[in-house]
Design an enzyme around this catalytic site. Sequence first.
Site, mmCIF file in Angstrom:
data_model
loop_
_atom_site.group_PDB
_atom_site.id
_atom_site.type_symbol
_atom_site.label_atom_id
_atom_site.label_comp_id
_atom_site.label_asym_id
_atom_site.label_seq_id
_atom_site.Cartn_x
_atom_site.Cartn_y
_atom_site.Cartn_z
ATOM 1 N N HIS A 362 16.407 40.811 45.214
ATOM 2 C CA HIS A 362 15.154 41.363 44.710
ATOM 3 C C HIS A 362 14.450 42.278 45.704
ATOM 4 O O HIS A 362 13.770 43.211 45.320
ATOM 5 C CB HIS A 362 14.258 40.246 44.184
ATOM 6 N N GLU A 603 20.677 37.967 29.692
ATOM 7 C CA GLU A 603 21.054 37.933 31.110
ATOM 8 C C GLU A 603 22.225 37.003 31.378
ATOM 9 O O GLU A 603 22.744 36.977 32.483
ATOM 10 C CB GLU A 603 19.864 37.458 31.954
ATOM 11 N N ASP A 627 21.531 40.389 36.291
ATOM 12 C CA ASP A 627 21.989 39.011 36.186
ATOM 13 C C ASP A 627 23.212 38.916 35.286
ATOM 14 O O ASP A 627 24.135 38.160 35.575
ATOM 15 C CB ASP A 627 20.868 38.120 35.642
ATOM 16 N N CYS A 674 16.946 46.801 31.022
ATOM 17 C CA CYS A 674 16.026 46.970 32.142
ATOM 18 C C CYS A 674 16.678 46.597 33.471
ATOM 19 O O CYS A 674 16.002 46.425 34.475
ATOM 20 C CB CYS A 674 14.746 46.174 31.926
HETATM 21 C C1 PEP Z 1 18.105 41.691 35.511
HETATM 22 O O1 PEP Z 1 18.560 40.570 35.770
HETATM 23 O O2 PEP Z 1 18.812 42.666 35.210
HETATM 24 C C2 PEP Z 1 16.656 41.921 35.564
HETATM 25 C C3 PEP Z 1 16.148 43.050 35.156
HETATM 26 O O3 PEP Z 1 15.905 40.934 36.096
HETATM 27 P P1 PEP Z 1 15.765 40.660 37.661
HETATM 28 O O4 PEP Z 1 16.496 41.744 38.388
HETATM 29 O O5 PEP Z 1 14.324 40.621 37.982
HETATM 30 O O6 PEP Z 1 16.428 39.330 37.800
HETATM 31 MG MG MG Z 2 17.229 38.886 35.898
#
Ligand code: PEP
Ligand code: MG
Length: 755
Positions: A362, A603, A627, A674
């Site tokens: 992250h 995910e 994910d 996303c």
């Molecule tokens: C993802 O898993 O693609 C996502 C957008 O969520 P994060 O990256 O915050 O886990």
């Molecule tokens: Mg995610």
Amino acid sequence: MLEVLRNIVQEVNAAESLPDALEIIVRRVRDAMATEVCSVYMRDPETGRYIFQATEGLNRDLVGLIGLDPGEGLVTLVAEREEPVNLESAESHPRFQFLPDIGEERYHSFLGVPIIHQREVLGVLVVQQAERRRFDESEEAFLVTMSAQLAGVIAHARVTGAVGVDILAGEGSAAKVSGVPGAPGIAIGTAVVVSPSADLYAVPRRQVDNRRRELRAFKEALDKVRADIQAVADTLTTELSPEDHALFDVYLGILDDSAIGAEVAGLIKTGEWAQGALSQVMIEHIRHFERMEHSYLRERAVDVKDLGTRVLAYLQESAQDERTYPDRTILVAEELTASSLGEVPRHKLAGLISVRGSGNSHVAILARAMGVPTVMGAVDLPYMRLQDRELIIDGYNGTVHLNPPAELKQRFQHVLDQDMALSRDLEALRDEPCETLDGHRVPLWVNTGLMADVTRSLEQGAEGVGLYRTEVPFLLRERFPSEEEQRQTYRSQLAAFAPKPVTMRTLDIGGDKSLPYFPIEEDNPFLGWRGIRVTLDHPEIFLAQIRAMLKANEGLGNLQIMLPMVCNVAELEEALELIRRSHRELLQEGLSGGLPQIGVMVEVPAAVYQARALARRVDFLSVGSNDLTQYLLAVDRNNSRVADLYHSMHPAVIQALADVAKACQVEGKRVGICGELAGDPQGAVLLLAMGYDILSMNATSLPKVKKALRNVSMQEAGQLLTEVMQLEEPQQVHQRMERFLTEHGMEQFIHNPVE
Ligand code: PEP
Ligand code: MG
């Protein structure tokens, strides 16, 4: 045996340089195996030659001077075969070859094992004996274990050694360390090493001019610790026996000027800063105690460590106030955190390096959102020694260049200049729509978390927010934010974009995102308590968040709610019920406004297979490809060791993405994405062809994706997708995509390594 192995590895780990490390290896292995000879041959990466690099038992005068070319002798046979060669009588083997004057004649038995790190043969470890015998199975297994454990240390020492020259002699030899791409871009700047607080083992080396100031700081810190300990001793006077009380005197004595204190002061006088001197001296003493036979004395190591940590904490406290950052700071840490990013003023921050973590950690996502070139997972980086060094980081390819020669710097400067030109070029597109050559409109939304993202996003022409990571404001606090605090934060997000839609994701913690005030410790956090699982188990947290979102939406109406990590229908039903309940209750309390649109993130593989069932129950699906890729490929997104298996365009991922889009189309529901793939020009072209309605990405990527999509037609993208869906290997997909970009005049989106 295990104990012996562990001790050797520990000793080698503490070696200052590669020659030292090899010396320790040959000496200790020869003793442990009670053999007559132990030698190491290291592969010269330039020539491929195996150089006789360390020995115990053969002629040491020839160390570094002789070697074997590929194809010559038994040593290179071990390397070629990448497995042990165990011979009773070496001279009878057809590949046998004497190295002159080395003194091998007397030794008949030969056991050589390769030293392999990340699939690369670094060298060969050999033991020899005069007696004609095959080394037995357990000896062979010992040497293989030893070599496998040492490979990482040797690889690390190789790079550290290269930099070590710089420290000692003031002139640096260039070195390149590979990590993984974190955030794209090039940065040329000066390293500032940040260490976690009060960790004696994570203090960087640093040379200072003002020794007097360091000495003073050290003395002040010592005095404070002395006062603390005295205070504890005083409060316990009545409860402790005189003998127990005497222990405090011993404790205080350790800090005395005549003991450890004097050693630290001595090191500071050589120019090392107080924290570095303290850590080096304390670690040496801790090791000394740990090696003691007597258990009482061994346990004193804990006291020494505790004392050292206390002094360090005070030193760090006073250094904190004095910290200044050079222009073009490259922040280096063993593990970067979201909060460490905020410490450096943005205009001074040129780049980031994290020794741990991977491209989809992250913190890397945050760095991409901020547009700061970043390298993650640079595990071989001697980061503790990099303070004030000039570095180049290549965030496109995930490499760090230490002590770069002028010529290399020039080449990188050229890439940097080109990047600047490209962003000026892209700026011109700001107010243009994202429309393909044949007039197909693709809404480009952004992912946000920080308030700072809002301005950047609007500047880049974002048409909505596809993912607002609500955990970011949670991360920046010391307790859960109250409902009212959340309402205010959400209100400013919604108001900033209104009437454009803002998709707020409910709290997604767990995995690699844990809140300091709500730690989740698990062996397998990515398969554990994370996302919706946590919030459904804590309805009080979930309900407060939903109420805050709904209240914030009053009078604006641009809120959408999205649920992370859903892996079955029951979780979704339960969450929907709680959202509807909150909405009903708020209406009763006098709030106005309808129920916002609700969506589910795809995910996990289960959600791909149940996409239709999920889609039927909500207004939209949005793929979290970060994910989804990790779970489909069983590759931890945070682990640099497996980062090269994390293929965001793996054929299985592409198939899953196409299936989700199809499922939504059949159910007549909107589908978005996303994950980071949406912000990759190559990924975006494929997603367009699959029929994704919305691509949501970090603000930095938006102009690039717009430029890419404006350069293609829907029809071409469709043909490309059909072709790509036939491919079976991720590399083939990559090559095909790169060819496509080149054919469409978009070479600037391909970043090959600068050599
Ligand atoms: C993802 O898993 O693609 C996502 C957008 O969520 P994060 O990256 O915050 O886990
Ligand atoms: Mg995610």
